[in-house]
Design an enzyme around this catalytic site. Structure first.
Site, PDB file in Angstrom:
ATOM      1  N   HIS A  21     -62.839 -37.193 -59.136  1.00 11.95           N
ATOM      2  CA  HIS A  21     -63.539 -36.805 -60.359  1.00 11.95           C
ATOM      3  C   HIS A  21     -65.048 -36.897 -60.094  1.00 11.95           C
ATOM      4  CE1 HIS A  21     -65.056 -36.760 -64.448  1.00 11.95           C
ATOM      5  NE2 HIS A  21     -63.905 -36.227 -64.797  1.00 11.95           N
ATOM      6  N   LYS A  78     -60.773 -41.319 -69.376  1.00 11.29           N
ATOM      7  CA  LYS A  78     -61.913 -42.015 -68.783  1.00 11.29           C
ATOM      8  C   LYS A  78     -61.851 -43.510 -69.155  1.00 11.29           C
ATOM      9  CE  LYS A  78     -64.591 -37.819 -69.277  1.00 11.29           C
ATOM     10  NZ  LYS A  78     -65.756 -37.170 -68.735  1.00 11.29           N
ATOM     11  N   GLU A 122     -63.966 -28.426 -62.093  1.00 16.92           N
ATOM     12  CA  GLU A 122     -64.746 -29.051 -63.155  1.00 16.92           C
ATOM     13  C   GLU A 122     -66.233 -28.937 -62.838  1.00 16.92           C
ATOM     14  OE1 GLU A 122     -62.232 -32.002 -65.533  1.00 16.92           O
ATOM     15  OE2 GLU A 122     -63.254 -33.103 -63.969  1.00 16.92           O
ATOM     16  N   GLU A 168     -67.386 -37.999 -61.745  1.00 19.79           N
ATOM     17  CA  GLU A 168     -68.006 -39.286 -62.097  1.00 19.79           C
ATOM     18  C   GLU A 168     -67.804 -40.303 -60.969  1.00 19.79           C
ATOM     19  OE1 GLU A 168     -66.153 -39.625 -65.939  1.00 19.79           O
ATOM     20  OE2 GLU A 168     -67.365 -37.947 -66.643  1.00 19.79           O
ATOM     21  N   GLY A 216     -68.454 -33.257 -70.418  1.00 20.28           N
ATOM     22  CA  GLY A 216     -68.979 -34.152 -71.446  1.00 20.28           C
ATOM     23  C   GLY A 216     -70.281 -33.677 -72.068  1.00 20.28           C
ATOM     24  N   ASN A 233     -57.815 -36.781 -69.634  1.00 23.01           N
ATOM     25  CA  ASN A 233     -58.488 -37.819 -68.853  1.00 23.01           C
ATOM     26  C   ASN A 233     -59.205 -38.710 -69.865  1.00 23.01           C
ATOM     27  OD1 ASN A 233     -60.035 -39.409 -67.184  1.00 23.01           O
ATOM     28  ND2 ASN A 233     -61.488 -37.785 -66.625  1.00 23.01           N
ATOM     29  N   SER A 278     -65.599 -29.774 -71.061  1.00 23.56           N
ATOM     30  CA  SER A 278     -65.771 -29.485 -72.496  1.00 23.56           C
ATOM     31  C   SER A 278     -64.755 -28.479 -73.022  1.00 23.56           C
ATOM     32  CB  SER A 278     -67.201 -29.020 -72.789  1.00 23.56           C
ATOM     33  OG  SER A 278     -68.127 -30.039 -72.444  1.00 23.56           O
ATOM     34  N   GLY A 329     -61.256 -34.139 -71.174  1.00 20.60           N
ATOM     35  CA  GLY A 329     -61.841 -35.459 -71.365  1.00 20.60           C
ATOM     36  C   GLY A 329     -61.895 -35.816 -72.838  1.00 20.60           C
TER      37      GLY A 329
HETATM   38  C1  PEP Z   1     -63.258 -34.704 -67.602  1.00 18.19           C
HETATM   39  O1  PEP Z   1     -63.647 -35.850 -67.722  1.00 18.19           O
HETATM   40  O2  PEP Z   1     -62.514 -34.398 -66.667  1.00 18.19           O
HETATM   41  C2  PEP Z   1     -63.706 -33.703 -68.571  1.00 18.19           C
HETATM   42  C3  PEP Z   1     -63.422 -32.449 -68.384  1.00 18.19           C
HETATM   43  O3  PEP Z   1     -64.419 -34.179 -69.666  1.00 18.19           O
HETATM   44  P1  PEP Z   1     -64.812 -33.374 -71.001  1.00 18.19           P
HETATM   45  O4  PEP Z   1     -63.606 -32.583 -71.417  1.00 18.19           O
HETATM   46  O5  PEP Z   1     -65.192 -34.436 -71.984  1.00 18.19           O
HETATM   47  O6  PEP Z   1     -65.944 -32.464 -70.633  1.00 18.19           O
END
Ligand code: PEP
Length: 250
Positions: A95, A10, A166, A97, A172, A8, A210, A231
């Site tokens: 998501h 983003k 998630e 966000e 993040g 992703n 992460s 991400g």
């Molecule tokens: C995401 O945006 O779906 C995500 C898991 O981000 P990150 O891996 O940066 O935590």
């Protein structure tokens, strides 16, 4: 089941940087049988570029959102039919966000999943609890409520979704759920899926939050973790490839 590793991006990217990243991915994959299925979910303006660079490679592509509407006066929205024009296989929906910063409700996320499926696009449906919800002991209730809305909307197509657990507190932040914490929630989700589809084992349940080249192997070794939604680490070809390589053979 072969794992699915989906990036992703983003709201990151630029024409030159995307090309460098994707060329490195393709070079890194040449001559190897990838241990997992792969995809990148990219900002909509780059879909044409990504389609042209990834066609004929083992890496699929998708979008990060899709409108719940078919077409018309919805300024700024991107329809599923438009995503189909660029051969998107996937669209992330719900998501955290988008739930947090764009006010997306369970019902809207479910409508988006339904719209995607109707067009032959696989929705990657994201669910997950905030830190406050986890600390209040509400994790299971929250993810079950989020998934229930989608199951209610897509009914017999439930086995065609990809689900991503998630935890919001892990996205993040560098804080990853432990393999045991993630496995526990994945098992809860799998059980919920089994009431809606005869083949709950066919649904990929990805972990996201992460995940990186160092912690991927222990997460991907869990029985109900069928891949990752990545991400930050998806923006570096080497890290992404190391996560793919950490997928256990099937
Ligand atoms: C995401 O945006 O779906 C995500 C898991 O981000 P990150 O891996 O940066 O935590």
């Amino acid at each position: 089941m072969k794992k699915l590793i989906a990036g992703n991006w983003k709201m990151n990217g630029a024409l030159a940087a995307n090309e460098a990243l994707l060329r490195s991915l393709i070079t890194g994959l040449s001559g190897v049988a990838p241990a997992a299925d792969m995809a990148v979910c990219v900002p909509a303006p780059y879909l044409a570029q990504v389609q042209s660079l990834l066609s004929g490679t083992p890496v699929a592509w998708g979008a990060q959102d899709v409108s719940a509407h078919e077409q018309g006066a919805y300024t700024g929205e991107v329809s599923g039919a438009m995503l189909k024009d660029f051969a998107c296989r996937y669209a992330i929906v719900g998501h955290s966000e988008r739930r947090q910063f764009h006010g997306e409700t369970d019902a809207l996320v479910a409508a988006k999943a339904q719209r995607a499926l109707g067009l032959g696009i696989t929705p990657i449906v994201c669910v997950g609890e905030t830190l406050a919800e986890r600390e209040a002991g509400d994790t299971e209730q929250v993810v079950k409520r989020q998934l229930a809305a989608v199951i209610h909307a897509v009914a017999h197509c439930t086995s065609e979704i990809v689900l991503a657990y998630e935890p919001v507190w892990a996205i993040g932040t560098g804080k990853t759920a432990t393999p045991e914490q993630a496995q526990h929630v994945h098992a809860v989700l799998r059980k919920q899926l089994s009431a809606a589809t005869q083949h709950p084992e066919r649904v990929h349940i990805l972990y996201g939050g992460s995940m990186n080249a160092t912690n991927a192997a222990s997460l991907l070794a869990q029985p109900d973790i069928d891949g990752g939604l990545i991400g930050g680490a998806s923006l570096k070809a080497d890290d992404f490839l190391r996560i793919v390589a950490a997928s256990p053979a099937v």
